[in-house]
Design a protein around this motif. Structure first.
Motif, mmCIF file in Angstrom:
data_model
loop_
_atom_site.group_PDB
_atom_site.id
_atom_site.type_symbol
_atom_site.label_atom_id
_atom_site.label_comp_id
_atom_site.label_asym_id
_atom_site.label_seq_id
_atom_site.Cartn_x
_atom_site.Cartn_y
_atom_site.Cartn_z
ATOM 1 N N ASP A 65 0.841 -1.202 0.000
ATOM 2 C CA ASP A 65 0.000 0.000 0.000
ATOM 3 C C ASP A 65 0.880 1.259 0.000
ATOM 4 O O ASP A 65 0.539 2.261 -0.633
ATOM 5 C CB ASP A 65 -0.935 0.012 1.211
ATOM 6 N N ASP A 66 1.988 1.202 0.694
ATOM 7 C CA ASP A 66 2.910 2.351 0.709
ATOM 8 C C ASP A 66 3.501 2.598 -0.673
ATOM 9 O O ASP A 66 3.610 3.742 -1.126
ATOM 10 C CB ASP A 66 4.061 2.106 1.703
ATOM 11 N N GLU A 67 3.897 1.527 -1.332
ATOM 12 C CA GLU A 67 4.484 1.671 -2.675
ATOM 13 C C GLU A 67 3.469 2.237 -3.649
ATOM 14 O O GLU A 67 3.832 2.892 -4.637
ATOM 15 C CB GLU A 67 5.012 0.312 -3.169
#
Lengths: 160, 160
Positions: free
Chosen positions: B31-33
């Motif tokens: 999700d961060d990427e």
């Protein structure tokens, strides 16, 4: 228009529409601008121009249209990544090959009947084709149409 | 297989192949990427996920399959550019809608006969369609297949 012709026409219009978009991008860039990377460390526009020309050119033998026009492009624009080959052909030459190659393909495309579009392409054997009839010339056209769009999505990142 | 079915099958396989490639990309990102921009100042991966879901979802009414599933996505992912809307839906929700929407489309796609693929889409009038019969459902499928490839070309720029 009979039904099979309508499917072929839709596919050829999509191909031509994707090419038109690419032509607008390439024609809108100076030779200097063609040296820009689409993202930091990624392919330059000039590399994508040569790459697209080479991949399209490979459709000539793949679809049984005849010999390659520009086989010399492969070692620079397909089997080597960008910047691996120091001296690229002049950009004006690449621009001309892009146009000539696409015109040649368009003529061959328009010569095929719907039945011929459903024949096997030359990289699949008769034996395999009997088991996998979707490996036909029409599928190659659709796949290469997506290939045009794929790199178009990258080239538009250079728009100011 | 009869000839018209072969053209439809080739197009559906190309659509499914392009989706498979996108799924591999999205599933391979945390999700961060997903918050990374595909190029400096350009769209983030999460925006492209929502955008692709919204554009695919629009095919439901366009192809006469019924009402939208996720009309709320348009104001964030189609009519607004990335970063214009501060609070995006949770990424997990977007990931789920992407999957659900594509499964729904696949079911509708497989229900159409070749003749139905050549019918007009709902954004063209009967009158215009009589003059421009290429504005059919099959053309919409091909165009949206290129749309998947276009953004795939951008998302692969995030590969390490």
């Amino acid at each position: 228009m009979k039904q099979p012709e309508s499917f072929v026409k839709a596919a050829l219009l999509t191909w031509a529409g994707n090419l038109k978009r690419l032509n607008a991008i390439f024609n809108g860039m100076t030779d200097d601008e063609m040296l820009a990377e689409v993202a930091p460390g990624k392919n330059r526009a000039v590399y994508l121009l040569g790459h697209l020309t080479a991949v399209n050119d490979r459709m000539l033998p793949l679809l049984g249209f005849g010999d390659r026009e520009f086989p010399q492009l492969d070692s620079i624009f397909i089997t080597s990544p960008d910047k691996a080959v120091k001296d690229l052909p002049p950009i004006q030459e690449l621009r001309a090959q892009w146009i000539v190659g696409n015109e040649l393909l368009a003529r061959h495309f328009s010569s095929l009947t719907p039945d011929q579009w459903l024949e096997r392409h030359t990289q699949v054997s008769e034996e395999d084709f009997a088991k996998e009839p979707h490996r036909n010339k029409f599928s190659v056209l659709l796949s290469r149409t997506s290939h045009l769009a794929y790199h178009t999505g990258q080239l538009v990142l250079l728009k100011k």
